[in-house]
Design a protein around this motif. Structure first.
Motif, PDB file in Angstrom:
ATOM      1  N   GLY A  99      -2.554  -3.179  -7.206  1.00  0.00           N
ATOM      2  CA  GLY A  99      -1.090  -3.138  -7.046  1.00  0.00           C
ATOM      3  C   GLY A  99      -0.623  -2.064  -5.731  1.00  0.00           C
ATOM      4  N   THR A 100      -1.522  -1.657  -4.944  1.00  0.00           N
ATOM      5  CA  THR A 100      -1.293  -0.661  -3.896  1.00  0.00           C
ATOM      6  C   THR A 100      -1.512  -1.380  -2.501  1.00  0.00           C
ATOM      7  N   ALA A 101      -1.122  -0.744  -1.545  1.00  0.00           N
ATOM      8  CA  ALA A 101      -1.153  -1.282  -0.260  1.00  0.00           C
ATOM      9  C   ALA A 101      -2.214  -0.333   0.587  1.00  0.00           C
ATOM     10  N   ASN A 102      -2.557   0.625  -0.263  1.00  0.00           N
ATOM     11  CA  ASN A 102      -3.534   1.698   0.603  1.00  0.00           C
ATOM     12  C   ASN A 102      -4.949   1.393   0.760  1.00  0.00           C
ATOM     13  N   ALA A 103      -5.400   1.341   1.759  1.00  0.00           N
ATOM     14  CA  ALA A 103      -6.643   1.149   2.178  1.00  0.00           C
ATOM     15  C   ALA A 103      -7.224   2.168   3.197  1.00  0.00           C
ATOM     16  N   GLY A 301       7.129   4.443   5.835  1.00  0.00           N
ATOM     17  CA  GLY A 301       6.090   4.516   5.062  1.00  0.00           C
ATOM     18  C   GLY A 301       5.288   5.785   5.542  1.00  0.00           C
ATOM     19  N   PHE A 302       4.027   5.706   4.905  1.00  0.00           N
ATOM     20  CA  PHE A 302       3.055   6.782   5.088  1.00  0.00           C
ATOM     21  C   PHE A 302       1.774   6.323   5.024  1.00  0.00           C
ATOM     22  N   ASP A 303       0.800   6.353   6.047  1.00  0.00           N
ATOM     23  CA  ASP A 303      -0.448   5.997   6.017  1.00  0.00           C
ATOM     24  C   ASP A 303      -0.902   4.765   7.025  1.00  0.00           C
ATOM     25  N   ASP A 304       0.160   4.289   7.504  1.00  0.00           N
ATOM     26  CA  ASP A 304      -0.003   3.176   8.678  1.00  0.00           C
ATOM     27  C   ASP A 304      -1.166   2.346   8.162  1.00  0.00           C
ATOM     28  N   SER A 305      -0.910   1.867   7.084  1.00  0.00           N
ATOM     29  CA  SER A 305      -2.104   0.787   6.612  1.00  0.00           C
ATOM     30  C   SER A 305      -2.066  -0.719   7.339  1.00  0.00           C
ATOM     31  N   GLN A 306      -3.001  -1.381   7.120  1.00  0.00           N
ATOM     32  CA  GLN A 306      -3.049  -2.785   7.563  1.00  0.00           C
ATOM     33  C   GLN A 306      -1.732  -3.278   7.332  1.00  0.00           C
ATOM     34  N   VAL A 307      -1.417  -3.385   6.038  1.00  0.00           N
ATOM     35  CA  VAL A 307      -0.221  -4.071   5.671  1.00  0.00           C
ATOM     36  C   VAL A 307       1.141  -3.728   6.215  1.00  0.00           C
ATOM     37  N   ALA A 308       1.301  -2.505   6.822  1.00  0.00           N
ATOM     38  CA  ALA A 308       2.205  -1.900   7.542  1.00  0.00           C
ATOM     39  C   ALA A 308       2.263  -2.486   9.300  1.00  0.00           C
ATOM     40  N   GLN A 309       0.925  -2.703   9.493  1.00  0.00           N
ATOM     41  CA  GLN A 309       0.919  -3.337  10.723  1.00  0.00           C
ATOM     42  C   GLN A 309       1.238  -4.785  10.778  1.00  0.00           C
TER      43      GLN A 309
END
Length: 359
Positions: A99-103, A301-309
């Motif tokens: 349930g998170t977007a954190n990789a 957001g914060f972390d610049d995950s692949q989802v953000a990109q």
């Protein structure tokens, strides 16, 4: 243990022979082969690999050129037996939460593997055990399977850093010892507050005055550090913060619910979030309400995950310099393992802001 092809009796194959169409590889080049081709002693070749400072520049260059020509790879296992080291760095790995977007950890592990290999080390991953947070460390330490550890779980109350310090085991933490002022271990971290200051100031420069914050629960020191960047920047620009902040669990639906409440009660024109996971929740709420990210409501957001990109409009996000973190950790580990003094106990690296259409 597998026997090298060249040593199988009756094979009829010499060191460099290889029958056409055969699937059997030739025996790997040895240190003796390099010494013979370069016209030097075996010890000189060993020094070129392990102690290059002992050789004259022209000799070192000749040996290195020969190593490259023959494709020689040092026998790391034999060297480890002689030095009683493993050249392995242990890292406890926890799967990403559902349930998170954190990789972020995936990217960090990849960077750590690359930086370690360049320094002559390899990374050994071992599983997390919530029932025994130091069990995996204890097993590896007792078996001398690794030379050192990288610790990533530095959250409030985690016993790993303190336990490793008591055991006098070499380790570097990715994260500050938030709750332990007496801690003396070395660490590398990213300045989260600096990241949210960048994000908030970016939105202010874009004309926003009512900027909401969605962060983690108050017992998260990392979340509170990131919140402080938003808060200090808002105060420095004499902008209101009352009623514009929310603390929730780091899952998408919590970010969506917090965004809905803030939009109804406080009417912000922009959001700064403690993670891309929460930012994705905000974007979900905007989609339901048919509000366009970046045009109607800005989101960072914060972390610049692949989802953000890959998100259709692109999510603006704070990017942690994980490659630099990995290099700094490995550099510090090398100093610890060679018993050299460490320059500083803590290194704090600055993040950057990846700007996209959502802001």
């Amino acid at each position: 243990m597998l026997t090298p092809v060249g040593s199988i009796k009756g094979s009829g194959m010499g060191r460099s022979e290889h029958r056409p169409g055969s699937q059997l590889p030739a025996t790997p080049t040895t240190l003796a082969d390099v010494a013979e081709r370069a016209g030097v002693s075996r010890q000189t070749v060993s020094n070129a690999v392990n102690n290059p400072d002992l050789l004259r520049p022209d000799t070192l260059e000749r040996v290195r050129q020969t190593i490259a020509e023959l494709g020689y790879s040092p026998n790391r296992a034999a060297r480890n037996l002689r030095t009683r080291t493993s050249s392995l760095i242990g890292l406890r790995f926890t799967p990403a939460q559902e349930g998170t977007a954190n990789a972020m950890m995936d990217r960090f592990v990849h960077s750590l593997v690359e930086a370690s290999e360049e320094a002559g080390y390899h990374v050994l991953l071992f599983p997390a055990d919530d029932d025994d947070p130091v069990g995996g460390y204890d097993n590896l330490l007792r078996s001398t399977a690794v030379d050192a550890f990288v610790v990533t779980d530095t959250y409030l109350g985690n016993p790993q850093a303190a336990w490793l310090s008591q055991q006098r085991a070499p380790f570097v933490a990715f994260g500050r010892p938030w709750d332990d002022e007496a801690a003396r271990h070395v660490w590398v971290d990213v300045d989260g507050a600096a990241g949210t200051r960048l994000a908030t100031q970016h939105l202010i420069d874009r004309g926003h005055r009512r900027i909401a914050w969605i962060g983690w629960r108050k017992d998260s020191p990392i979340g509170e550090d990131r919140r402080s960047g938003w808060l200090s920047t808002m105060h420095a620009n004499e902008l209101p913060t009352t009623g514009l902040a929310s603390r929730v669990e780091d899952v998408v639906h919590s970010g969506a619910e917090a965004a809905a409440v803030l939009l109804d009660e406080s009417e912000p024109t922009a959001f700064v979030c403690a993670s891309d996971t929460l930012a994705m929740g905000v974007l979900h709420t905007l989609w339901i309400r048919q509000l366009a990210p970046g045009r109607d409501i800005a989101v960072v957001g914060f972390d610049d995950s692949q989802v953000a990109q890959v998100y259709p409009v692109g999510l603006t996000s704070v990017r942690q310099p994980l490659e630099d973190v990995a290099v700094e950790i490995v550099r510090t580990l090398r100093s610890l393992l060679s018993h050299q003094p460490v320059d500083t106990r803590g290194v704090l690296l600055a993040p950057t802001l990846a700007i996209r259409e959502s802001s």
